[in-house]
Scaffold this motif. Structure first.
Motif, PDB file in Angstrom:
ATOM      1  N   LEU A  31       0.828  -1.209   0.000  1.00  0.00           N
ATOM      2  CA  LEU A  31       0.000   0.000   0.000  1.00  0.00           C
ATOM      3  C   LEU A  31       0.863   1.260   0.000  1.00  0.00           C
ATOM      4  O   LEU A  31       0.572   2.228  -0.703  1.00  0.00           O
ATOM      5  CB  LEU A  31      -0.943   0.003   1.202  1.00  0.00           C
ATOM      6  CG  LEU A  31      -2.020  -1.078   1.218  1.00  0.00           C
ATOM      7  CD1 LEU A  31      -2.788  -1.047   2.536  1.00  0.00           C
ATOM      8  CD2 LEU A  31      -2.955  -0.951   0.036  1.00  0.00           C
ATOM      9  N   SER A  32       1.925   1.250   0.776  1.00  0.00           N
ATOM     10  CA  SER A  32       2.818   2.412   0.833  1.00  0.00           C
ATOM     11  C   SER A  32       3.451   2.697  -0.521  1.00  0.00           C
ATOM     12  O   SER A  32       3.554   3.855  -0.936  1.00  0.00           O
ATOM     13  CB  SER A  32       3.909   2.196   1.883  1.00  0.00           C
ATOM     14  OG  SER A  32       3.338   2.102   3.158  1.00  0.00           O
ATOM     15  N   MET A  33       3.863   1.661  -1.201  1.00  0.00           N
ATOM     16  CA  MET A  33       4.440   1.858  -2.531  1.00  0.00           C
ATOM     17  C   MET A  33       3.388   2.342  -3.518  1.00  0.00           C
ATOM     18  O   MET A  33       3.646   3.244  -4.316  1.00  0.00           O
ATOM     19  CB  MET A  33       5.098   0.572  -3.031  1.00  0.00           C
ATOM     20  CG  MET A  33       6.428   0.304  -2.366  1.00  0.00           C
ATOM     21  SD  MET A  33       7.280  -1.072  -3.148  1.00  0.00           S
ATOM     22  CE  MET A  33       7.117  -2.294  -1.883  1.00  0.00           C
ATOM     23  N   ALA A  34       2.208   1.758  -3.460  1.00  0.00           N
ATOM     24  CA  ALA A  34       1.150   2.136  -4.394  1.00  0.00           C
ATOM     25  C   ALA A  34       0.735   3.590  -4.220  1.00  0.00           C
ATOM     26  O   ALA A  34       0.354   4.255  -5.186  1.00  0.00           O
ATOM     27  CB  ALA A  34      -0.058   1.218  -4.218  1.00  0.00           C
ATOM     28  N   LEU A  35       0.832   4.092  -3.009  1.00  0.00           N
ATOM     29  CA  LEU A  35       0.374   5.449  -2.710  1.00  0.00           C
ATOM     30  C   LEU A  35       1.516   6.445  -2.546  1.00  0.00           C
ATOM     31  O   LEU A  35       1.300   7.580  -2.114  1.00  0.00           O
ATOM     32  CB  LEU A  35      -0.492   5.423  -1.438  1.00  0.00           C
ATOM     33  CG  LEU A  35      -1.674   4.459  -1.500  1.00  0.00           C
ATOM     34  CD1 LEU A  35      -2.416   4.436  -0.173  1.00  0.00           C
ATOM     35  CD2 LEU A  35      -2.603   4.783  -2.640  1.00  0.00           C
ATOM     36  N   ALA A  36       2.714   6.044  -2.918  1.00  0.00           N
ATOM     37  CA  ALA A  36       3.891   6.887  -2.695  1.00  0.00           C
ATOM     38  C   ALA A  36       3.812   8.252  -3.359  1.00  0.00           C
ATOM     39  O   ALA A  36       4.314   9.232  -2.827  1.00  0.00           O
ATOM     40  CB  ALA A  36       5.151   6.155  -3.165  1.00  0.00           C
ATOM     41  N   TRP A  37       3.203   8.338  -4.521  1.00  0.00           N
ATOM     42  CA  TRP A  37       3.168   9.613  -5.237  1.00  0.00           C
ATOM     43  C   TRP A  37       1.881  10.384  -5.041  1.00  0.00           C
ATOM     44  O   TRP A  37       1.567  11.269  -5.818  1.00  0.00           O
ATOM     45  CB  TRP A  37       3.411   9.404  -6.735  1.00  0.00           C
ATOM     46  CG  TRP A  37       4.861   9.354  -7.074  1.00  0.00           C
ATOM     47  CD1 TRP A  37       5.736  10.397  -7.059  1.00  0.00           C
ATOM     48  CD2 TRP A  37       5.613   8.208  -7.466  1.00  0.00           C
ATOM     49  NE1 TRP A  37       6.982   9.968  -7.417  1.00  0.00           N
ATOM     50  CE2 TRP A  37       6.936   8.619  -7.685  1.00  0.00           C
ATOM     51  CE3 TRP A  37       5.292   6.876  -7.665  1.00  0.00           C
ATOM     52  CZ2 TRP A  37       7.935   7.754  -8.085  1.00  0.00           C
ATOM     53  CZ3 TRP A  37       6.284   6.014  -8.061  1.00  0.00           C
ATOM     54  CH2 TRP A  37       7.593   6.456  -8.265  1.00  0.00           C
ATOM     55  N   ASN A  38       1.139  10.082  -3.999  1.00  0.00           N
ATOM     56  CA  ASN A  38      -0.077  10.858  -3.792  1.00  0.00           C
ATOM     57  C   ASN A  38       0.293  12.259  -3.305  1.00  0.00           C
ATOM     58  O   ASN A  38       1.322  12.452  -2.676  1.00  0.00           O
ATOM     59  CB  ASN A  38      -1.046  10.131  -2.854  1.00  0.00           C
ATOM     60  CG  ASN A  38      -0.687  10.277  -1.402  1.00  0.00           C
ATOM     61  OD1 ASN A  38      -0.786  11.360  -0.842  1.00  0.00           O
ATOM     62  ND2 ASN A  38      -0.275   9.188  -0.775  1.00  0.00           N
TER      63      ASN A  38
END
Length: 185
Positions: free
Chosen positions: A146-153
């Motif tokens: 989840l952290s990787m998937a949302l890194a560029w938010n």
């Protein structure tokens, strides 16, 4: 759709915009009512309080929205890519989730627990069966994905903007996320 349902939908949309912009504490019921072209009292009739209205918005956009991204424990890299896509297309989801974390601390939205637990159970079963990411507990592995998937938010302060010499597209970032999760496993 009945008039009441239409009014309720307008209130939820106005509340979504208001809470995403101002958070729970900064949101104003008067502005929500004005934006929704609804009587302020209807907000309390339908949702009882500003706090319960926020819970309804959070449930509608964050919980149901994120659960609309199919969880594939046997293909976590692609799950991370789809989650990145969803959040890029629905930036209010990240803003609402961020406001929830900022203003409510560690309190988990009650509606999120069953979906999270189901994901953890499915991930644990996949780890046991296929050995995927077995160096990590299911909770740690899901948190990392989840952290990787949302890194560029936009609300992630550790997300650096691309310099002019390395202008990354959303597709480049998606590919990087998918590859990073693949390597994690």
């Amino acid at each position: 759709m009945s008039r009441a349902d239409a009014t309720k939908a307008r209130i939820l949309q106005a509340a979504t915009d208001e809470f995403a912009k101002y958070g729970i504490a900064g949101a104003r019921v008067d502005r929500i009512a004005k934006t929704a072209a609804a009587n302020k009292n209807l907000i309390y009739v339908y949702f009882c309080s500003k706090d319960q209205l926020f819970e309804a918005v959070l449930d509608a956009h964050v919980t149901h929205g994120l659960n609309s991204v199919p969880f594939t424990p046997d293909d976590l890299p692609e799950y991370a890519g789809r989650l990145f896509d969803y959040c890029r297309e629905n930036p209010e989801v990240i803003r609402l989730a961020t406001w929830h974390r900022l203003e409510r601390g560690d309190r988990d939205p009650a509606v999120a627990a069953p979906a999270r637990d189901a994901k953890l159970d499915a991930l644990a079963a996949t780890q046991k069966k296929d050995g995927i990411g077995s160096e990590f507990s299911p909770t740690t592995l899901l948190t990392l994905v989840l952290s990787m998937a949302l890194a560029w938010n936009p609300s992630n302060i550790t997300s650096l903007p691309a310099s002019s010499s390395e202008a990354e597209s959303a597709d480049d970032r998606r590919r990087a996320i998918v590859e990073a999760v693949r390597r994690l496993l």
